[in-house]
Motif scaffolding. Structure first.
Motif, mmCIF file in Angstrom:
data_model
loop_
_atom_site.group_PDB
_atom_site.id
_atom_site.type_symbol
_atom_site.label_atom_id
_atom_site.label_comp_id
_atom_site.label_asym_id
_atom_site.label_seq_id
_atom_site.Cartn_x
_atom_site.Cartn_y
_atom_site.Cartn_z
ATOM 1 N N THR A 148 1.245 4.266 8.942
ATOM 2 C CA THR A 148 2.256 4.430 7.903
ATOM 3 C C THR A 148 1.615 4.884 6.605
ATOM 4 O O THR A 148 0.418 4.701 6.384
ATOM 5 N N THR A 149 2.433 5.485 5.746
ATOM 6 C CA THR A 149 1.995 5.872 4.409
ATOM 7 C C THR A 149 2.359 4.826 3.361
ATOM 8 O O THR A 149 1.997 4.979 2.191
ATOM 9 N N ALA A 150 3.065 3.779 3.773
ATOM 10 C CA ALA A 150 3.431 2.723 2.826
ATOM 11 C C ALA A 150 3.789 1.461 3.600
ATOM 12 O O ALA A 150 4.439 1.524 4.648
ATOM 13 N N LEU A 151 3.387 0.316 3.052
ATOM 14 C CA LEU A 151 3.701 -0.957 3.694
ATOM 15 C C LEU A 151 3.806 -2.053 2.655
ATOM 16 O O LEU A 151 3.295 -1.934 1.537
ATOM 17 N N SER A 196 1.379 4.495 -8.302
ATOM 18 C CA SER A 196 1.622 5.568 -7.341
ATOM 19 C C SER A 196 0.401 5.646 -6.432
ATOM 20 O O SER A 196 -0.463 4.765 -6.456
ATOM 21 N N ARG A 197 0.288 6.717 -5.669
ATOM 22 C CA ARG A 197 -0.878 6.861 -4.796
ATOM 23 C C ARG A 197 -2.169 7.064 -5.576
ATOM 24 O O ARG A 197 -3.250 6.783 -5.061
ATOM 25 N N THR A 198 -2.052 7.516 -6.806
ATOM 26 C CA THR A 198 -3.266 7.855 -7.569
ATOM 27 C C THR A 198 -3.383 7.147 -8.909
ATOM 28 O O THR A 198 -4.476 7.106 -9.473
ATOM 29 N N GLY A 232 -7.632 8.676 -1.925
ATOM 30 C CA GLY A 232 -6.209 8.542 -2.218
ATOM 31 C C GLY A 232 -5.625 7.263 -1.665
ATOM 32 O O GLY A 232 -6.036 6.767 -0.615
ATOM 33 N N GLY A 233 -4.673 6.729 -2.374
ATOM 34 C CA GLY A 233 -4.005 5.521 -1.936
ATOM 35 C C GLY A 233 -4.279 4.360 -2.873
ATOM 36 O O GLY A 233 -5.374 4.228 -3.432
ATOM 37 N N THR A 234 -3.264 3.531 -3.075
ATOM 38 C CA THR A 234 -3.364 2.368 -3.947
ATOM 39 C C THR A 234 -2.921 1.128 -3.196
ATOM 40 O O THR A 234 -1.904 1.146 -2.496
ATOM 41 N N VAL A 235 -3.683 0.058 -3.349
ATOM 42 C CA VAL A 235 -3.359 -1.239 -2.768
ATOM 43 C C VAL A 235 -3.108 -2.221 -3.900
ATOM 44 O O VAL A 235 -3.875 -2.260 -4.879
ATOM 45 N N VAL A 236 -2.053 -3.013 -3.783
ATOM 46 C CA VAL A 236 -1.770 -4.098 -4.723
ATOM 47 C C VAL A 236 -1.639 -5.366 -3.894
ATOM 48 O O VAL A 236 -0.896 -5.390 -2.910
ATOM 49 N N ALA A 237 -2.365 -6.414 -4.261
ATOM 50 C CA ALA A 237 -2.412 -7.601 -3.416
ATOM 51 C C ALA A 237 -2.638 -8.867 -4.230
ATOM 52 O O ALA A 237 -3.190 -8.826 -5.331
ATOM 53 N N SER A 238 -2.244 -9.993 -3.644
ATOM 54 C CA SER A 238 -2.478 -11.283 -4.285
ATOM 55 C C SER A 238 -3.953 -11.534 -4.502
ATOM 56 O O SER A 238 -4.343 -12.175 -5.481
ATOM 57 N N GLU A 239 -4.781 -11.046 -3.579
ATOM 58 C CA GLU A 239 -6.219 -11.195 -3.712
ATOM 59 C C GLU A 239 -6.915 -10.090 -2.935
ATOM 60 O O GLU A 239 -6.350 -9.520 -1.999
ATOM 61 N N PRO A 240 -8.154 -9.737 -3.293
ATOM 62 C CA PRO A 240 -8.879 -8.681 -2.590
ATOM 63 C C PRO A 240 -9.089 -9.023 -1.121
ATOM 64 O O PRO A 240 -9.361 -10.175 -0.772
ATOM 65 N N TYR A 270 0.844 -1.193 0.000
ATOM 66 C CA TYR A 270 0.000 0.000 0.000
ATOM 67 C C TYR A 270 0.873 1.234 0.000
ATOM 68 O O TYR A 270 1.907 1.274 0.687
ATOM 69 N N VAL A 271 0.472 2.257 -0.760
ATOM 70 C CA VAL A 271 1.030 3.605 -0.656
ATOM 71 C C VAL A 271 -0.132 4.587 -0.652
ATOM 72 O O VAL A 271 -1.099 4.429 -1.408
ATOM 73 N N GLY A 272 -0.066 5.597 0.224
ATOM 74 C CA GLY A 272 -1.156 6.563 0.294
ATOM 75 C C GLY A 272 -1.155 7.308 1.610
ATOM 76 O O GLY A 272 -0.143 7.328 2.328
ATOM 77 N N PRO A 273 -2.267 7.937 1.953
ATOM 78 C CA PRO A 273 -2.364 8.647 3.228
ATOM 79 C C PRO A 273 -2.102 7.705 4.403
ATOM 80 O O PRO A 273 -2.365 6.500 4.322
ATOM 81 N N ALA A 274 -1.587 8.248 5.501
ATOM 82 C CA ALA A 274 -1.239 7.432 6.663
ATOM 83 C C ALA A 274 -2.453 6.676 7.197
ATOM 84 O O ALA A 274 -3.536 7.248 7.377
ATOM 85 N N GLN A 275 -2.260 5.390 7.439
ATOM 86 C CA GLN A 275 -3.297 4.512 7.969
ATOM 87 C C GLN A 275 -2.647 3.520 8.940
ATOM 88 O O GLN A 275 -1.464 3.208 8.821
ATOM 89 N N PRO A 276 -3.418 2.985 9.886
ATOM 90 C CA PRO A 276 -2.882 1.903 10.725
ATOM 91 C C PRO A 276 -2.608 0.665 9.875
ATOM 92 O O PRO A 276 -3.334 0.388 8.910
ATOM 93 N N LEU A 277 -1.585 -0.093 10.220
ATOM 94 C CA LEU A 277 -1.283 -1.324 9.494
ATOM 95 C C LEU A 277 -2.493 -2.255 9.465
ATOM 96 O O LEU A 277 -2.762 -2.918 8.466
ATOM 97 N N GLY A 278 -3.208 -2.303 10.585
ATOM 98 C CA GLY A 278 -4.343 -3.210 10.673
ATOM 99 C C GLY A 278 -5.462 -2.910 9.712
ATOM 100 O O GLY A 278 -6.284 -3.789 9.406
#
Length: 262
Positions: free
Chosen positions: A81-84, A237-239, A210-218, A7-15
């Motif tokens: 974090t803003t990225a993980l 990127s974030r957008t 804002g923010g983009t997630v890339v994952a093996s599955e939803p 993930y990259v984007g606005p700060a969020q909790p890891l959880g």
């Protein structure tokens, strides 16, 4: 084998990405919905994230299943974090590397994960391993296929290649040396995400606000998740998300009815 997410984007909790979603990485460790190879990802896990004003990410990794770590959910509740980049692991082969074999692997500002398996490991990559400087081989974090793939990617990054070029060239090189390998690679530098879909599932989601997630599955049933076609390079990127087809090496392709067989 394995499931991973970045993930990259606005700060969020890891959880917010790993534990809270109904089908997040935490649940994918025992009940993945789209995993085609293996059923339980209990051979280690890890998460890497970026703190304010520090470009070098922190990592938290363990050798056992994610559900057995009673501190993990507390950590993900309070760390923002803003990225993980995070992963749960189903080992290709058993080994003694334990925590060192769990993604994300790291160097400098980069975090890396490999979802898949190198066919014929380790013999199939013997020739490729000889292209690396001896110090790179001696400093591998673990003795598994993912660690060597990361070393090949890292050598290109340190040589000046852009992230997308480094991933694409490594995938094509490994696929030629070890046909039928599954090479879904995931890389972040804290600002962008680069990934490959090669033999396993990959999805992305551009989040409202804002923010983009890339994952093996939803991790949920949001209808805006988009599946990445197989044999594709993703740069996000974030957008924005850009998809570029990757051409399979001729040595690994099955000729079509219109192609001559030599």
């Amino acid at each position: 084998m394995c499931r991973h997410i970045a993930y990259v984007g606005p700060a969020q909790p890891l959880g917010r990405f790993l534990v809270e979603p109904p089908h997040g990485l935490y649940r994918q460790s025992w009940a993945p919905r789209h995993q085609q190879y293996g059923t339980v990802n209990a051979d280690g896990f890890g998460v890497g994230w970026y703190a304010d004003a520090d470009p070098v990410p922190a990592r938290y990794r363990r050798a056992g299943p994610i559900w057995a770590d009673q501190s993990f959910t507390d950590l993900t509740r309070v760390v923002r974090t803003t990225a993980l980049l995070a992963a749960v692991r189903d080992a290709t082969l058993s080994g003694a590397d334990a925590e060192a074999a769990a993604a994300p692997f790291a160097a400098g500002t980069w975090l890396f994960s490999h979802n898949g398996a190198v066919r014929g490991w380790p013999g199939s990559l013997t020739a490729l391993s000889r292209t690396l400087p001896p110090e790179d081989l001696l400093s591998l974090e673990a003795r598994n296929d993912s660690a060597l793939v990361w070393a090949l990617v890292l050598a290109r990054l340190r040589g000046g290649d852009e992230e997308g070029q480094a991933l694409a060239d490594t995938v094509l090189e490994v696929a030629a040396a070890a046909p039928a390998s599954r090479l879904n690679l995931l890389l972040t530098n804290g600002d962008t995400i680069t990934a490959t879909a090669w033999g396993d599932t990959l999805y992305y989601l551009t989040r409202p606000g804002g923010g983009t997630v890339v994952a093996s599955e939803p991790y949920d049933d949001d209808p805006h998740w988009q599946q990445v076609p197989d044999h594709t390079l993703l740069a996000a990127s974030r957008t924005d998300v850009l998809l570029t087809p990757l051409k399979e090496p001729a040595e690994t392709r099955t000729p079509s009815a219109k192609e001559p067989v030599t």
